[in-house]
Design a protein around this motif. Structure first.
Motif, PDB file in Angstrom:
ATOM      1  N   SER A 236      22.005   1.007   7.904  1.00  0.00           N
ATOM      2  CA  SER A 236      20.679   0.479   7.615  1.00  0.00           C
ATOM      3  C   SER A 236      19.700   1.631   7.443  1.00  0.00           C
ATOM      4  CB  SER A 236      20.220  -0.430   8.757  1.00  0.00           C
ATOM      5  OG  SER A 236      18.931  -0.928   8.498  1.00  0.00           O
ATOM      6  N   LEU A 237      19.017   1.661   6.307  1.00  0.00           N
ATOM      7  CA  LEU A 237      18.026   2.693   6.007  1.00  0.00           C
ATOM      8  C   LEU A 237      16.650   2.158   6.355  1.00  0.00           C
ATOM      9  CD1 LEU A 237      17.425   5.480   4.523  1.00  0.00           C
ATOM     10  CD2 LEU A 237      16.895   4.046   2.551  1.00  0.00           C
ATOM     11  N   ASP A 238      15.956   2.822   7.275  1.00  0.00           N
ATOM     12  CA  ASP A 238      14.577   2.485   7.616  1.00  0.00           C
ATOM     13  C   ASP A 238      13.686   3.545   6.992  1.00  0.00           C
ATOM     14  OD1 ASP A 238      15.343   0.291   9.262  1.00  0.00           O
ATOM     15  OD2 ASP A 238      15.880   1.719  10.830  1.00  0.00           O
ATOM     16  N   TRP A 239      12.807   3.136   6.072  1.00  0.00           N
ATOM     17  CA  TRP A 239      12.011   4.091   5.309  1.00  0.00           C
ATOM     18  C   TRP A 239      10.523   3.736   5.383  1.00  0.00           C
ATOM     19  CZ3 TRP A 239       8.939   2.252   1.431  1.00  0.00           C
ATOM     20  CH2 TRP A 239       9.197   0.965   0.988  1.00  0.00           C
ATOM     21  N   SER A 240       9.683   4.730   5.059  1.00  0.00           N
ATOM     22  CA  SER A 240       8.240   4.501   4.987  1.00  0.00           C
ATOM     23  C   SER A 240       7.609   5.516   4.041  1.00  0.00           C
ATOM     24  CB  SER A 240       7.591   4.586   6.364  1.00  0.00           C
ATOM     25  OG  SER A 240       7.730   5.880   6.900  1.00  0.00           O
ATOM     26  N   ILE A 241       6.458   5.120   3.490  1.00  0.00           N
ATOM     27  CA  ILE A 241       5.682   5.978   2.598  1.00  0.00           C
ATOM     28  C   ILE A 241       4.624   6.680   3.430  1.00  0.00           C
ATOM     29  CG2 ILE A 241       4.011   5.991   0.698  1.00  0.00           C
ATOM     30  CD1 ILE A 241       5.444   3.628  -0.501  1.00  0.00           C
ATOM     31  N   GLY A 242       4.417   7.967   3.149  1.00  0.00           N
ATOM     32  CA  GLY A 242       3.358   8.722   3.804  1.00  0.00           C
ATOM     33  C   GLY A 242       1.995   8.309   3.278  1.00  0.00           C
ATOM     34  N   GLN A 243       0.978   9.036   3.648  1.00  0.00           N
ATOM     35  CA  GLN A 243      -0.387   8.719   3.267  1.00  0.00           C
ATOM     36  C   GLN A 243      -0.586   8.855   1.759  1.00  0.00           C
ATOM     37  OE1 GLN A 243      -3.304  10.852   5.487  1.00  0.00           O
ATOM     38  NE2 GLN A 243      -5.016   9.944   4.397  1.00  0.00           N
ATOM     39  N   LEU A 244      -1.191   7.836   1.175  1.00  0.00           N
ATOM     40  CA  LEU A 244      -1.506   7.838  -0.254  1.00  0.00           C
ATOM     41  C   LEU A 244      -2.935   8.340  -0.455  1.00  0.00           C
ATOM     42  CD1 LEU A 244      -0.021   4.349  -1.178  1.00  0.00           C
ATOM     43  CD2 LEU A 244       0.912   6.572  -1.797  1.00  0.00           C
ATOM     44  N   PRO A 245      -3.264   8.813  -1.654  1.00  0.00           N
ATOM     45  CA  PRO A 245      -4.641   9.225  -1.930  1.00  0.00           C
ATOM     46  C   PRO A 245      -5.607   8.043  -1.767  1.00  0.00           C
ATOM     47  CG  PRO A 245      -3.180   9.992  -3.668  1.00  0.00           C
ATOM     48  CD  PRO A 245      -2.389   9.063  -2.792  1.00  0.00           C
ATOM     49  N   ALA A 246      -6.846   8.332  -1.449  1.00  0.00           N
ATOM     50  CA  ALA A 246      -7.858   7.291  -1.270  1.00  0.00           C
ATOM     51  C   ALA A 246      -7.927   6.398  -2.504  1.00  0.00           C
ATOM     52  CB  ALA A 246      -9.214   7.926  -1.006  1.00  0.00           C
ATOM     53  N   GLY A 247      -7.868   5.090  -2.290  1.00  0.00           N
ATOM     54  CA  GLY A 247      -7.950   4.108  -3.362  1.00  0.00           C
ATOM     55  C   GLY A 247      -6.621   3.684  -3.951  1.00  0.00           C
ATOM     56  N   VAL A 248      -5.552   4.432  -3.696  1.00  0.00           N
ATOM     57  CA  VAL A 248      -4.227   4.111  -4.230  1.00  0.00           C
ATOM     58  C   VAL A 248      -3.485   3.263  -3.196  1.00  0.00           C
ATOM     59  CG1 VAL A 248      -2.021   5.048  -5.031  1.00  0.00           C
ATOM     60  CG2 VAL A 248      -4.160   6.213  -5.614  1.00  0.00           C
ATOM     61  N   THR A 249      -2.838   2.205  -3.653  1.00  0.00           N
ATOM     62  CA  THR A 249      -2.103   1.315  -2.763  1.00  0.00           C
ATOM     63  C   THR A 249      -0.647   1.205  -3.203  1.00  0.00           C
ATOM     64  OG1 THR A 249      -2.643  -0.637  -4.091  1.00  0.00           O
ATOM     65  CG2 THR A 249      -4.169  -0.081  -2.308  1.00  0.00           C
ATOM     66  N   ALA A 250       0.192   0.790  -2.280  1.00  0.00           N
ATOM     67  CA  ALA A 250       1.602   0.517  -2.576  1.00  0.00           C
ATOM     68  C   ALA A 250       1.872  -0.926  -2.184  1.00  0.00           C
ATOM     69  CB  ALA A 250       2.515   1.461  -1.807  1.00  0.00           C
ATOM     70  N   GLY A 251       2.577  -1.661  -3.044  1.00  0.00           N
ATOM     71  CA  GLY A 251       2.903  -3.051  -2.759  1.00  0.00           C
ATOM     72  C   GLY A 251       3.684  -3.203  -1.471  1.00  0.00           C
ATOM     73  N   VAL A 252       4.534  -2.245  -1.172  1.00  0.00           N
ATOM     74  CA  VAL A 252       5.322  -2.218   0.060  1.00  0.00           C
ATOM     75  C   VAL A 252       5.248  -0.794   0.589  1.00  0.00           C
ATOM     76  CG1 VAL A 252       7.610  -2.542   1.055  1.00  0.00           C
ATOM     77  CG2 VAL A 252       6.884  -3.981  -0.835  1.00  0.00           C
ATOM     78  N   GLY A 253       4.926  -0.632   1.867  1.00  0.00           N
ATOM     79  CA  GLY A 253       4.780   0.705   2.429  1.00  0.00           C
ATOM     80  C   GLY A 253       5.925   1.151   3.308  1.00  0.00           C
ATOM     81  N   SER A 254       6.794   0.197   3.675  1.00  0.00           N
ATOM     82  CA  SER A 254       7.940   0.540   4.508  1.00  0.00           C
ATOM     83  C   SER A 254       8.944  -0.604   4.442  1.00  0.00           C
ATOM     84  CB  SER A 254       7.514   0.782   5.957  1.00  0.00           C
ATOM     85  OG  SER A 254       6.989  -0.404   6.515  1.00  0.00           O
ATOM     86  N   GLY A 255      10.140  -0.331   4.922  1.00  0.00           N
ATOM     87  CA  GLY A 255      11.142  -1.382   4.912  1.00  0.00           C
ATOM     88  C   GLY A 255      12.459  -0.923   5.489  1.00  0.00           C
ATOM     89  N   SER A 256      13.409  -1.825   5.452  1.00  0.00           N
ATOM     90  CA  SER A 256      14.755  -1.565   5.939  1.00  0.00           C
ATOM     91  C   SER A 256      15.730  -2.086   4.887  1.00  0.00           C
ATOM     92  CB  SER A 256      14.966  -2.286   7.274  1.00  0.00           C
ATOM     93  OG  SER A 256      16.230  -1.983   7.796  1.00  0.00           O
ATOM     94  N   LEU A 257      16.690  -1.268   4.514  1.00  0.00           N
ATOM     95  CA  LEU A 257      17.643  -1.624   3.460  1.00  0.00           C
ATOM     96  C   LEU A 257      19.073  -1.443   3.941  1.00  0.00           C
ATOM     97  CD1 LEU A 257      15.920   0.277   0.512  1.00  0.00           C
ATOM     98  CD2 LEU A 257      15.947  -2.192   0.863  1.00  0.00           C
ATOM     99  N   GLY A 258      19.917  -2.414   3.656  1.00  0.00           N
ATOM    100  CA  GLY A 258      21.336  -2.298   3.932  1.00  0.00           C
ATOM    101  C   GLY A 258      22.006  -1.385   2.913  1.00  0.00           C
ATOM    102  N   ALA A 259      23.292  -1.161   3.077  1.00  0.00           N
ATOM    103  CA  ALA A 259      24.054  -0.314   2.159  1.00  0.00           C
ATOM    104  C   ALA A 259      23.937  -0.815   0.731  1.00  0.00           C
ATOM    105  CB  ALA A 259      25.519  -0.285   2.591  1.00  0.00           C
ATOM    106  N   ASP A 260      23.657   0.096  -0.191  1.00  0.00           N
ATOM    107  CA  ASP A 260      23.528  -0.174  -1.629  1.00  0.00           C
ATOM    108  C   ASP A 260      22.398  -1.133  -1.980  1.00  0.00           C
ATOM    109  OD1 ASP A 260      25.590   1.552  -2.464  1.00  0.00           O
ATOM    110  OD2 ASP A 260      27.086   0.051  -1.921  1.00  0.00           O
ATOM    111  N   ALA A 261      21.490  -1.401  -1.063  1.00  0.00           N
ATOM    112  CA  ALA A 261      20.340  -2.268  -1.353  1.00  0.00           C
ATOM    113  C   ALA A 261      19.175  -1.410  -1.840  1.00  0.00           C
ATOM    114  CB  ALA A 261      19.934  -3.048  -0.107  1.00  0.00           C
ATOM    115  N   SER A 262      18.252  -2.042  -2.569  1.00  0.00           N
ATOM    116  CA  SER A 262      17.101  -1.312  -3.089  1.00  0.00           C
ATOM    117  C   SER A 262      15.837  -2.160  -2.981  1.00  0.00           C
ATOM    118  CB  SER A 262      17.342  -0.903  -4.545  1.00  0.00           C
ATOM    119  OG  SER A 262      17.539  -2.038  -5.354  1.00  0.00           O
ATOM    120  N   GLN A 263      14.700  -1.493  -3.087  1.00  0.00           N
ATOM    121  CA  GLN A 263      13.389  -2.132  -3.014  1.00  0.00           C
ATOM    122  C   GLN A 263      12.516  -1.528  -4.102  1.00  0.00           C
ATOM    123  OE1 GLN A 263      11.787  -4.400  -0.544  1.00  0.00           O
ATOM    124  NE2 GLN A 263      10.343  -4.399  -2.241  1.00  0.00           N
ATOM    125  N   VAL A 264      11.886  -2.366  -4.927  1.00  0.00           N
ATOM    126  CA  VAL A 264      10.972  -1.897  -5.964  1.00  0.00           C
ATOM    127  C   VAL A 264       9.568  -1.812  -5.369  1.00  0.00           C
ATOM    128  CG1 VAL A 264       9.927  -2.450  -8.191  1.00  0.00           C
ATOM    129  CG2 VAL A 264      12.360  -2.830  -7.841  1.00  0.00           C
TER     130      VAL A 264
END
Length: 101
Positions: free
Chosen positions: A39-67
């Motif tokens: 299981s991959l537990d991931w997160s995005i670091g700090q983004l520039p002011a005003g920029v957003t990410a639809g998903v900032g962190s998550g957990s993925l099983g083997a060969d799984a992906s997140q857009v």
């Protein structure tokens, strides 16, 4: 005897994208993938002011992906016209370079 589980591995695609940071148009997406096992537990670091990410962190099983879709409007464009999005995880670190058009 149990079979050892492969370790998770962080993979990012693409390594760089071109976006319209000032006018709020973000035509490209990023993909986070677990190209290993477990299981991959991931997160995005700090983004520039005003920029957003639809998903900032998550957990993925083997060969799984997140857009991930970026959005917002950069409050101040970087002097060199680009910024880096840092990713951290239990399967390594990575980055994506965003060039502002």
């Amino acid at each position: 005897m149990p079979v050892p589980v492969a370790a998770p591995v962080l993979s990012l695609r693409p390594a760089s994208v071109q976006e319209y940071c000032a006018n709020g148009e973000w035509p490209n997406t990023l993909m986070v993938r677990n190209s290993g096992g477990g299981s991959l537990d991931w997160s995005i670091g700090q983004l520039p002011a005003g920029v957003t990410a639809g998903v900032g962190s998550g957990s993925l099983g083997a060969d799984a992906s997140q857009v991930i879709t970026l959005g917002g409007r950069a409050e101040q464009l970087p002097a060199n016209g680009r910024f880096t999005i840092a990713f951290s995880s239990n399967g390594g670190r990575g980055q994506v370079v965003v060039t502002c058009a």
